[in-house]
Design a protein around this motif. Structure first.
Motif, PDB file in Angstrom:
ATOM      1  N   PRO A   1       5.363  13.562   9.581  1.00  0.00           N
ATOM      2  CA  PRO A   1       5.479  13.345  10.921  1.00  0.00           C
ATOM      3  C   PRO A   1       4.656  14.081  11.809  1.00  0.00           C
ATOM      4  N   LEU A   2       4.130  13.378  12.897  1.00  0.00           N
ATOM      5  CA  LEU A   2       3.500  14.259  13.986  1.00  0.00           C
ATOM      6  C   LEU A   2       4.160  13.824  15.283  1.00  0.00           C
ATOM      7  N   GLU A   3       3.607  14.547  16.450  1.00  0.00           N
ATOM      8  CA  GLU A   3       4.168  14.054  17.854  1.00  0.00           C
ATOM      9  C   GLU A   3       4.053  12.821  18.377  1.00  0.00           C
ATOM     10  N   ASN A   4       5.102  12.405  19.134  1.00  0.00           N
ATOM     11  CA  ASN A   4       4.519  10.995  19.940  1.00  0.00           C
ATOM     12  C   ASN A   4       4.700   9.945  18.988  1.00  0.00           C
ATOM     13  N   ASN A   5       5.532  10.103  17.937  1.00  0.00           N
ATOM     14  CA  ASN A   5       5.821   8.793  17.026  1.00  0.00           C
ATOM     15  C   ASN A   5       4.628   8.430  16.136  1.00  0.00           C
ATOM     16  N   LYS A   6       3.756   9.475  15.856  1.00  0.00           N
ATOM     17  CA  LYS A   6       2.662   9.392  15.053  1.00  0.00           C
ATOM     18  C   LYS A   6       2.821   9.880  13.625  1.00  0.00           C
ATOM     19  N   TYR A   7       1.874   9.298  12.718  1.00  0.00           N
ATOM     20  CA  TYR A   7       2.035   9.981  11.119  1.00  0.00           C
ATOM     21  C   TYR A   7       0.698  10.474  10.599  1.00  0.00           C
ATOM     22  N   ALA A   8       0.492  11.482   9.912  1.00  0.00           N
ATOM     23  CA  ALA A   8      -0.657  11.811   9.334  1.00  0.00           C
ATOM     24  C   ALA A   8      -0.686  10.997   7.898  1.00  0.00           C
ATOM     25  N   CYS A   9      -1.147  10.150   7.535  1.00  0.00           N
ATOM     26  CA  CYS A   9      -1.072   9.334   6.171  1.00  0.00           C
ATOM     27  C   CYS A   9      -2.108   9.420   5.187  1.00  0.00           C
ATOM     28  N   LEU A  10      -1.759   9.381   4.018  1.00  0.00           N
ATOM     29  CA  LEU A  10      -2.745   9.110   3.003  1.00  0.00           C
ATOM     30  C   LEU A  10      -2.276   7.666   2.378  1.00  0.00           C
ATOM     31  N   LEU A  11      -3.411   6.756   2.545  1.00  0.00           N
ATOM     32  CA  LEU A  11      -3.046   5.549   2.046  1.00  0.00           C
ATOM     33  C   LEU A  11      -3.866   5.223   0.849  1.00  0.00           C
ATOM     34  N   ILE A  12      -2.927   4.682  -0.313  1.00  0.00           N
ATOM     35  CA  ILE A  12      -3.479   4.399  -1.410  1.00  0.00           C
ATOM     36  C   ILE A  12      -3.053   2.977  -2.144  1.00  0.00           C
ATOM     37  N   GLY A  13      -4.214   2.418  -2.318  1.00  0.00           N
ATOM     38  CA  GLY A  13      -3.966   0.853  -2.500  1.00  0.00           C
ATOM     39  C   GLY A  13      -4.931   0.725  -3.949  1.00  0.00           C
ATOM     40  N   LYS A  14      -4.216  -0.477  -4.755  1.00  0.00           N
ATOM     41  CA  LYS A  14      -4.887  -0.969  -5.895  1.00  0.00           C
ATOM     42  C   LYS A  14      -6.769  -1.103  -5.576  1.00  0.00           C
ATOM     43  N   LYS A  15      -7.263  -1.125  -6.544  1.00  0.00           N
ATOM     44  CA  LYS A  15      -8.810  -1.733  -6.583  1.00  0.00           C
ATOM     45  C   LYS A  15      -8.897  -3.041  -5.862  1.00  0.00           C
ATOM     46  N   ASN A  16      -9.457  -3.557  -4.725  1.00  0.00           N
ATOM     47  CA  ASN A  16      -9.754  -4.829  -4.493  1.00  0.00           C
ATOM     48  C   ASN A  16      -8.410  -5.006  -3.554  1.00  0.00           C
ATOM     49  N   SER A  17      -7.695  -4.255  -2.954  1.00  0.00           N
ATOM     50  CA  SER A  17      -6.767  -4.423  -2.411  1.00  0.00           C
ATOM     51  C   SER A  17      -7.074  -4.616  -0.685  1.00  0.00           C
ATOM     52  N   LYS A  18      -8.409  -4.583  -0.434  1.00  0.00           N
ATOM     53  CA  LYS A  18      -9.009  -4.790   0.604  1.00  0.00           C
ATOM     54  C   LYS A  18      -8.293  -3.956   1.797  1.00  0.00           C
ATOM     55  N   LEU A  19      -8.290  -2.550   1.436  1.00  0.00           N
ATOM     56  CA  LEU A  19      -7.407  -1.496   2.390  1.00  0.00           C
ATOM     57  C   LEU A  19      -8.399  -1.300   3.466  1.00  0.00           C
ATOM     58  N   ASP A  20      -9.665  -1.304   3.465  1.00  0.00           N
ATOM     59  CA  ASP A  20     -10.572  -1.080   4.603  1.00  0.00           C
ATOM     60  C   ASP A  20     -10.548  -2.286   5.831  1.00  0.00           C
ATOM     61  N   GLU A  21     -10.385  -3.444   5.143  1.00  0.00           N
ATOM     62  CA  GLU A  21     -10.445  -4.805   6.164  1.00  0.00           C
ATOM     63  C   GLU A  21      -8.944  -4.858   6.678  1.00  0.00           C
ATOM     64  N   LEU A  22      -7.844  -4.174   6.185  1.00  0.00           N
ATOM     65  CA  LEU A  22      -6.503  -4.404   6.360  1.00  0.00           C
ATOM     66  C   LEU A  22      -6.526  -3.270   7.723  1.00  0.00           C
TER      67      LEU A  22
ATOM     68  N   ILE B   1       1.021  -1.090  -0.080  1.00  0.00           N
ATOM     69  CA  ILE B   1      -0.145   0.077  -0.017  1.00  0.00           C
ATOM     70  C   ILE B   1       0.807   1.031   0.103  1.00  0.00           C
ATOM     71  N   LEU B   2       0.681   2.241  -0.903  1.00  0.00           N
ATOM     72  CA  LEU B   2       1.376   3.482  -1.012  1.00  0.00           C
ATOM     73  C   LEU B   2       1.077   4.359   0.287  1.00  0.00           C
ATOM     74  N   VAL B   3       2.008   4.676   1.020  1.00  0.00           N
ATOM     75  CA  VAL B   3       1.833   5.427   2.455  1.00  0.00           C
ATOM     76  C   VAL B   3       2.549   6.778   1.996  1.00  0.00           C
ATOM     77  N   VAL B   4       1.722   7.880   1.876  1.00  0.00           N
ATOM     78  CA  VAL B   4       2.169   9.352   1.974  1.00  0.00           C
ATOM     79  C   VAL B   4       2.144   9.703   3.406  1.00  0.00           C
ATOM     80  N   SER B   5       3.084  10.146   3.920  1.00  0.00           N
ATOM     81  CA  SER B   5       3.157  10.390   5.489  1.00  0.00           C
ATOM     82  C   SER B   5       3.661  11.824   5.686  1.00  0.00           C
TER      83      SER B   5
END
Length: 694
Positions: free
Chosen positions: A166-187, A160-164
């Protein structure tokens, strides 16, 4: 402290309570041998209600910007009738502001909710596309989410492509992009990741701006409502403070009654009273009550009597420093007597600058007024401790001829160490003339030849304070009447800490050559321990040998004492008692002897650090002004002024705080640990906060 039992005819109960409150030195307790099981249940119920009213009035006074203080007077015929009347008055004033307070409360609640929401959307506030469009792509599966580093790694491993970002406390604001039927929501569901969404899936940018606009609107409304509330409360200031004073007095009256016992004919009240005030109490209760008392044992009571240390009002605030450590037991010498001198004195030695100390004094006065306005006793007491400490620091600053660093007094002559350079504008009018300064320069840390002397004087100061601390430990053990505690805990330490006192007072045998005398004795000790160098003269070497042997005997005594205590009270085996007794009573005690004594060098270190920090900023200001030959050029240069201000603010804020903490550390760890347990409970007498009439 004496425990008092008071028996009074039942019909005189109201007069008795009034007399006790006016006495102001009685702390009520549950009777040890009650005359019956009958309690004043209404008093116990009233305690909860009175505390609730007190808290509400304090909130009103805080919101109105009033000084939280009791005022007024009250006529008493019956304490329960008086309490009901005061509760009605309090409810009336509370109801007067109820609607406005509820409105402010709702606005605050909404503001908290909006701040939470805006914090959640803030990482994605620059996304201007509607999420409805973003999440309904026919080519990709897309999601916005906050991930931690482990979740981010897991997602990336699933192609899954992750465009992130960095935030505080080892957190990341991310845009997640997967192919169709990559079951991103389930993951995401499997990894416990929540998909970011906005109401109606509008663009985060629009949602963020809407939230911010509403927050600004609420803040404006809140300001208006608070001003309206504050204005109304100030109009009722006298009434509110009078009710507040009545409530405090009712609370203490109910406290007495809730612990009292009643029979058909008598009321029984028990509590603690300072021994010196027994006659005064007996006289005040004459003709209305019968009084008996007993003195607690020094040690071994099932119940710990409260501790009452009566100090003059001017120095009583120093007791607040003690309370950080704990309240002294009733058999202990209060460390406040010790602290009155040592705390401001050590602070002044570590912070010797008249100008910086003056600013700290002004801040302390402001802090005192702030505490008084907030009704915070701790803030008031702490501010007064700072007042005393800053005054002593002003005195040491006068002696050191320091005023916001070296430039105002010493000028470029001191800064450049150039006798021909100009002096500061305060040089000739300073209260401590240069001639006096030169006479004491050998013991001022910033003096050119004073480092060794000030180290020795710091160690001398430490050895004296540590000796006095261990001596107080012995006195407390005697007052405690616990022979085992005296012989096996306090006495070994006292014997050990006599040695540093002898070592660093030896130089007074020839005070004109104090440094040389100390060097000779310390050299003799080094020769005895390491056989390096040459021995000291015979008489000095004999003293050095005796002192080393003295310490060794003291450590062996302490080792044996700790081993015995471990064997007796911890039921350790003989081998364990010997080993752990050595670690605690021998090895650790030897390390503490060195570290506790050497620790007082920090008094010198912080004084030097304070001077040279200001010296460094003064030199930077001098360079920023272009290395002028005139001091005026430094003071009128904008960059130089900014540098000097920043340097002094850092010195006042950071060093002032650090020195205060280090002063407390020297007391708590180096000194108090030698004599003070602090396991007692504070004497909290009931009293009348207003004028009472019958």
């Amino acid at each position: 402290m004496a425990r008092v039992e008071i028996l009074s005819p039942k019909q005189k109960i109201n007069e008795l309570i009034t007399k006790i409150l006016l006495f102001k030195e009685f702390e009520p307790e549950e009777p040890r041998m009650p005359i019956s099981n009958i309690r004043f249940e209404d008093a116990r119920r009233n305690l909860g209600e009175v505390n609730e009213h007190i808290n509400k009035l304090k909130i009103l006074m805080e919101l109105g910007g009033l000084i939280i203080e009791p005022q007024g007077k009250m006529k008493i015929n019956d304490w329960f009738d008086a309490s009901n009347l005061v509760f009605e008055e309090s409810s009336t004033i509370e109801n007067k502001y109820k609607d406005l307070l509820e409105e402010i409360g709702k606005l605050r609640g909404e503001l908290d909710t909006l701040n939470s929401q805006i914090k959640e959307v803030e990482p994605f506030k620059d996304i201007g596309i509607d999420l409805k469009i973003l999440y309904s792509s026919s080519t990709f599966e897309v999601a916005l989410a906050i991930l931690d580093s482990n979740q981010k790694k897991e997602i990336e491993n699933k192609e899954i492509l992750v465009v992130s970002e960095p935030l505080e406390n080892n957190k990341y604001a991310c845009l997640l992009i997967g192919k169709k039927n990559s079951k991103l929501d389930e993951l995401m569901k499997e990894l416990g990741i929540r998909k970011f969404e906005t109401p109606d899936l509008i663009a985060p940018q629009i949602y963020y701006n809407n939230l911010k606009q509403r927050i600004d609107e609420i803040l404006v409304i809140l300001t208006q409502k608070r001003e309206e509330l504050s204005k109304k409360i100030k109009e009722d200031e006298k009434n509110i403070k009078e009710i507040y004073g009545k409530l405090l007095t009712i609370r203490d009256a109910m406290n007495i009654l809730s612990k009292a016992r009643s029979s058909d004919y008598y009321v029984q009240v028990e509590g603690y009273v300072p021994e010196k005030s027994l006659k005064k109490l007996s006289k005040s209760l004459d003709n209305i009550a019968f009084l008996t008392y007993e003195y607690p044992k020094r040690y071994g009571e099932e119940e710990e009597p409260p501790t009452y240390v009566k100090l003059p009002k001017s120095i009583a605030p120093l007791e607040s420093v003690i309370e950080f450590y704990g309240t002294p037991s009733y058999w202990e010498i209060s460390p406040t007597v010790f602290l009155i001198i040592t705390f401001p004195f050590l602070f002044g030695l570590m912070f010797p600058d008249f100008g910086n100390a003056l600013i700290l004094l002004l801040f302390s006065i402001w802090f005192y007024n702030y505490g008084k306005k907030r009704g915070s006793e701790n803030t008031i007491k702490l501010s007064l401790v700072l007042v005393y400490s800053s005054i002593v620091a002003m005195v040491t600053g006068l002696l050191a001829r320091e005023f916001f660093g070296p430039l105002p007094v010493g000028g470029l002559r001191e800064l450049l160490n150039n006798p021909s350079a100009p002096v500061g504008p305060l040089y000739y009018i300073w209260p401590i003339p240069e001639s006096v300064y030169q006479q004491i320069s050998d013991i001022i840390p910033t003096g050119a030849n004073a480092i060794i002397n000030t180290i020795l004087l710091s160690l001398l100061l430490g050895s004296v304070l540590l000796f006095v601390s261990t001596l107080l430990g012995v006195i407390n053990a005697i007052k405690k009447k616990d022979k085992e505690y005296l012989l096996l805990d306090r006495l070994p330490l006292f014997i050990i800490y006599i040695v540093p006192l002898i070592v660093f007072t030896y130089g007074f045998t020839n005070i004109s050559n104090y440094q040389g005398q100390e060097a000779t004795l310390l050299g003799g000790i080094s020769y005895f321990l390491f056989h390096s160098g040459s021995p000291a003269p015979l008489n000095v070497q004999i003293l050095a040998d005796i002192l080393v042997v003295w310490v060794e005997i003291g450590l062996i005594y302490n080792w044996a004492a700790k081993a015995y205590l471990l064997k007796k009270h911890e039921h350790a085996s003989i081998g364990s008692a010997i080993v752990f007794g050595f670690i605690e009573g021998g090895f650790e005690a030897a390390l503490l002897l060195l570290s506790n004594t050497i620790s007082f060098i920090r008094v010198l270190v912080f004084a030097i650090a304070h001077y040279y920090i200001l010296y460094a900023f003064s030199y930077m200001a001098y360079l920023a002004a272009g290395n002028p030959t005139s001091l005026l050029s430094v003071f009128i240069n904008p960059a130089g002024i900014v540098i000097l201000i920043i340097g002094n603010l850092l010195a006042i804020a950071l060093e002032g705080l650090i020195v205060f903490i280090q002063d407390m550390r020297l007391h708590f760890y180096e000194m108090f640990s030698k004599f003070y347990e602090g396991r007692g409970r504070k004497f909290e007498p009931v009293m009348s906060y207003i004028e009472l009439t019958q």
